[in-house]
Write a protein that holds these residues in place. Sequence first.
Motif, PDB file in Angstrom:
ATOM      1  N   ASP A  85      -7.991 -12.926  -7.862  1.00  0.00           N
ATOM      2  CA  ASP A  85      -6.665 -12.860  -7.253  1.00  0.00           C
ATOM      3  C   ASP A  85      -6.408 -13.963  -6.244  1.00  0.00           C
ATOM      4  N   TYR A 144      -8.897  -3.578 -12.377  1.00  0.00           N
ATOM      5  CA  TYR A 144      -7.763  -3.020 -13.115  1.00  0.00           C
ATOM      6  C   TYR A 144      -7.856  -1.496 -13.137  1.00  0.00           C
ATOM      7  N   ASP A 189      -7.648  -0.861  -8.240  1.00  0.00           N
ATOM      8  CA  ASP A 189      -7.015  -1.576  -7.130  1.00  0.00           C
ATOM      9  C   ASP A 189      -5.608  -2.065  -7.480  1.00  0.00           C
ATOM     10  N   PHE A 190      -5.329  -2.221  -8.760  1.00  0.00           N
ATOM     11  CA  PHE A 190      -4.010  -2.692  -9.184  1.00  0.00           C
ATOM     12  C   PHE A 190      -3.885  -2.452 -10.685  1.00  0.00           C
ATOM     13  N   GLY A 191      -2.637  -2.437 -11.187  1.00  0.00           N
ATOM     14  CA  GLY A 191      -2.353  -2.397 -12.610  1.00  0.00           C
ATOM     15  C   GLY A 191      -2.996  -1.234 -13.336  1.00  0.00           C
ATOM     16  N   ASP A 246       2.438  -7.169 -12.660  1.00  0.00           N
ATOM     17  CA  ASP A 246       3.187  -8.169 -11.901  1.00  0.00           C
ATOM     18  C   ASP A 246       4.220  -8.884 -12.753  1.00  0.00           C
TER      19      ASP A 246
END
Length: 884
Positions: A777, A787, A790-792, A808
Amino acid sequence: MRSVLLLLAFTAASVSAQPDPYTLAAAPVEAGAIRLDGVLDEPAWATAEAATDFVQFRPSPGEAASEATVGRVLVGPSALYIGMRMEDRQASAIDARLARRDEGVSSDHCAIVIDSYDDDRTAFFFRVSPGRVMMDILFYDDIEADRSWDAVWDVATTRDAAGWTAEFEIPLSQLRYRGGAGPHTWGFQLARIHFRTNELSYWTPRRPEDTGYVSQFGRLTIPGDLPSPRRLEAVPYVASAVTRAPGDAADPFYAETDLEPRLGLDLKLGVTSGLTLAATVNPDFGQVEADPAQVNLGGFELFFQERRPFFLEGLDAFSTAPRRALNNRRPTLLYTRRIGRAPQRTAFVPASVGEAAGETGAVYTDAPQQSTILGAGKLSGQVGRFSVGLLNATTRAETGRFRAFDAAGAPVADDRATVEPLSNYLVARSRGTFGRTIVGGLVTSVVRDTGDPDLAALLPTTATVAGLDVEHDLGADWLLTGQVAGSALTGTEDAILREQTAFPRLFQRPDADHLGVDSSRTALTGWAAEANLIKTDGDRWLGALHAGVTSPGFDANALGFQPRADYAHLDGQIEYRQTTAQGPFQQWQATASGGAAWNLGGDRIGTLLAWNAFGVLRNFWSVGLSGDVVSRFGEDRLTRGGPMVERDAGGALFVNVESDSRKPVVVEASAGAFGNELGRLGVSADVGISAQPSSAVSVSVVPGVQLYRDPRQFVTAVDDPEAVGTFGRRTVFGDIDQTTLVLETRLDWTFTPTLTLQLFARPFLSRGQYTSFSALDAPGAFRFPTYGVDFGTATANADGSTTLDAGDGGAPVTVQPDFTVRSLRGNAVLRWEYRPGSTLFLVWQQQRDGVEADGRFEVRRDVRGVLTDPVTNVFLVKLSYWLG
């Protein structure tokens, strides 16, 4: 390992300086006066001066040998004759195990070593056991050994109630020397291993703490004239190979059985008294053992050892490694595996052909696995104070064929494409001695016929490397060495662009301000330099300092092996050797080293502290222990052309133990582990068992296991303008759990010293399963967000793949990196040397391969699959005949 250590002891230590060098006079003998039967009963032997009073090198350096050894030398019109008598008070216990020629059999031995150039750098080594197991080695640069060198010579051995005898016949044509009127003086050494006591003794005494070898020999005087060595040797061969392989019956190129007859010729010619020309036409390497299977998850190229006899023999003339360096860091400017490599154009079917065939049609291809070497030649030897080497080889243009059919089976394409160009490889090397300084130069050149536009876009047309190296003896056992080299590639803009963006350069790295891709380039140049200060001899303390720089544009990979460019390093090491018995050890040594590395942008890309210790116990067991500690550093290769990241700190520890190699059963076990602060872990272990149930049969079994986990294993990188903070490139990593199992088995059956059967099998199984995925990142990041955590999101699909969506706005990425790789490599080689230099080979090679897009370990599927995967069998018969 013990047998290797015994051989190294023969070859790696030195003689203490003698005020008056040991000198032995050879006696003349008439042609035909010696019958080679291992009995020194001819009258001529009584006229020769005797070499006696051998001195121990091990286990009690400097003391008289426990058993008497006597050597004598005769010189005839065309050969040297050396007789050695080894007394033994327990002659019935003399070990006379059998093995194939040049194998390091654990047994009694005697050896003669001849520096016929008398240059203190080059020597010819001939060794034999009581069972007449022969070995020959070429020494160069004082201590380096070329074990692939083979000469045509003979020896006979006998045993009796008081010991054993060896009677050597070394044709003068197999040596290199300056002929003419006598007298002549050569360097000379005699050696003996008394296997029961592990005693190694020499005619000219040697100190374990010294490291020179050829430079410390005694002297052999030859009173009469010597003929100039003008040798001509020809080895024609005839071979036939039958290949049976699986395939698709609908494939028009497939043949279940393929017959390939071959004819070829190897030639050696003594051009002058110091120069030898070796040439080969249509060389055959069918008896060479296949490379072991490996799984490469890194971006760096794998290194495979050269195994082909023509390219192995005589490489001493091309060596650029610094003498007596504890750690050689020079770029490898010559890697002969490039000659005859696999064709580089693997995708040669035009896209239009696939479109014409359609989704339900079929496209079939046929391409060679290796490039064909049309011919090669080597000129090597001495010219005055200079050693010279010249190698040239040509490989032919290779073509791949393809045929395509539409869904109805109608042909839509039938054509061929060039997959490897006609190429010429040239190497020139020379070194000259000027007092205490040695200066050498090396040039390599690769020229390709890239008239085909597709090949011109893939490969540079020319690749040239030129280097200069220097060694200077500073005195007091200190040596200063250095090398500088430059490289130049030329080709089309597409080819040079490919070189800029591929390993080992990666000019496209977005955070590397000192680099940049230039798509208009038609040439790429670079340079490399290094220096070493080495403590070589004199006492128990050795050491070295190393420094080197490789510029971003330097490229030696056309005919060398270079893992990376854009690299600078500074490191050093110190070593202590205890060469006499102390405490529980017969001998031991310990080394400590450390260093750091940077790229030329100033980023520190490595810091390492390492140590190792090795000792031989009084019961002849050996033990080794080593470890290292790595601090955090920048990693500029992990993202494969993306920005730099921070690598985790960690450490490693390894141990090795080997039992007494004099016993019928020898066990060697090793284990190691490493760990890093982010959870990268590895454990490896193997146990080797070697047994010799009889003097003629030996068996070794080496099972091994490796367990590996890495939470930051590179998976893929795709261009995506929505990727935040990573220069428009989305880089995906996975948390991999990998298990590798291997079992290496060998059986050697020696019927006679000239008739042997060798069996080899290596089952290999490696599986890798990914449990989660993360993404870079930000440049320089240490921890990567995961994935679905923490995100997505990370969505598992029915086919085993995983779809990763960063959320995003960028396009999702679907990956399926899990794998299982199975392999079985095996061969059986019957070798009969039916007359000196002439051999018959009967070879069976088998190869099985299986790949699954599934990382789960399933015992029934995988273990059985190693034995049931599709098999390719090759049967080879090869007959060669030596004419000399």
